[in-house]
Design an enzyme around this catalytic site. Structure first.
Site, PDB file in Angstrom:
ATOM      1  N   TYR A  59       0.006  63.119 -10.775  1.00  0.00           N
ATOM      2  CA  TYR A  59       0.878  62.872  -9.423  1.00  0.00           C
ATOM      3  C   TYR A  59       1.705  63.676  -9.066  1.00  0.00           C
ATOM      4  O   TYR A  59       2.772  64.054  -9.793  1.00  0.00           O
ATOM      5  CB  TYR A  59       1.444  61.316  -9.589  1.00  0.00           C
TER       6      TYR A  59
ATOM      7  N   LYS B 128      -3.138  63.084  -7.370  1.00  0.00           N
ATOM      8  CA  LYS B 128      -2.732  62.889  -5.857  1.00  0.00           C
ATOM      9  C   LYS B 128      -1.552  63.685  -5.640  1.00  0.00           C
ATOM     10  O   LYS B 128      -0.560  64.040  -6.325  1.00  0.00           O
ATOM     11  CB  LYS B 128      -2.077  61.210  -5.828  1.00  0.00           C
TER      12      LYS B 128
END
Length: 303
Positions: A147, A175
């Site tokens: 992330y 992400k």
């Protein structure tokens, strides 16, 4: 370590952009409102969205206790009635803490974990960041998605670190919430096709899918998943003009309020305006959306 399952979310095998919702966490006074969360998940699942990401930035994860995190993940899993994927946030600054949070997420039924860089003491070298992620992945009970959110961690994950980690058998994707489109493009070029790369900036969803992204983990799906599904359909049909127009008119204005006032409050305001939540309460240090922001959001959603 658990080997990642083969699934249909990879950018080489999917026929449509994958849409995951980074869930907000509803509160009632000082407690997590699991009833409201369950209803929200059921409502979103029925639209055909591909999955959920509880206990992330939009879910005010930094304001949740370990027990609350577990209950949020369990509630999400229990109400994902259409077979949606659940990727649980596992933010931590210590390797052992991250491993334990992933174990808790696995026990609650999650399919994978979302792991940001350590915050507070930023890595003093990209090598340290690589070691942190690899050490967690070596012992993790679930497959891991990196992330990249430098606004919260203080440092972007370098492309070369993601490239190196993409060969780890338990690190399956990323992400990117950096908002840096050039960096996002570089990550796509540097990683293999079976490494999932999700856009975390709602306003860059269309252009990211055009260049090969798996899809998006888009906050405004808490309120308007239908808009994103319409955008995804337009992309599949090759109607990029319609996709871009929908993104510009129905997504960008609300996302811009989130950039200014904070995404958890703004997403809750949008979810209330769309009838998916009844309360926009957030926990300190966050405050609720301004009067001007509420008016803009309601205006966009009414058109």
């Amino acid at each position: 370590m658990q080997e990642p399952d083969q699934n249909d979310l990879h950018r080489t095998t999917t026929s449509h952009p994958v849409l995951l919702c980074p869930l907000v966490t509803p509160f009632t006074d000082e407690t997590v409102d699991t009833d409201a969360l369950g209803q929200l998940v059921e409502s979103l699942a029925a639209t055909g969205i591909d999955g959920f990401v509880p206990c992330g930035t939009s879910g005010e994860v930094a304001s949740l206790t370990p027990e609350e995190r577990r209950r949020v993940i369990e509630t999400t899993v229990e109400n994902s009635s259409h077979g949606q994927t659940v990727i649980a946030g596992a933010a931590a600054t210590a390797v052992r803490s991250a491993v334990e949070r992933i174990e808790s997420a696995a026990a609650a039924g999650a399919d994978a974990a979302l792991l940001p860089s350590p915050y507070y003491h930023a890595p003093n070298s990209p090598a340290g960041l690589k070691q942190f992620f690899a050490a967690v992945a070596d012992d993790a009970a679930l497959p891991i998605y990196l992330y990249d959110i430098p606004s919260c961690t203080g440092q972007q994950i370098p492309t070369e670190v993601t490239e190196a980690l993409s060969s780890h058998p338990n690190i399956v994707g990323l992400k990117d919430s950096s908002g840096d489109y050039e960096h996002f493009s570089a990550v796509l070029r540097a990683t293999p096709d079976d490494f999932d790369v999700y856009q975390g900036f709602d306003t860059q969803f269309v252009q990211s899918v055009q260049i090969g992204a798996t899809g998006g983990i888009c906050g405004l799906t808490n309120a308007t998943p239908e808009i994103f599904l319409d955008v995804a359909t337009a992309i599949v049909e090759g109607n990029y003009e319609r996709a871009a127009r929908l993104q510009q008119t129905a997504i960008t204005p609300i996302f811009d309020v989130g950039l200014e006032e904070g995404f958890a409050p703004v997403l809750k305001t949008a979810a209330v305006a769309s009838g998916r939540l009844s309360s926009h309460h957030v926990r300190p240090p966050l405050i609720e959306t301004s009067t001007e922001g509420v008016a803009l959001i309601e205006d966009v959603l009414s058109t």
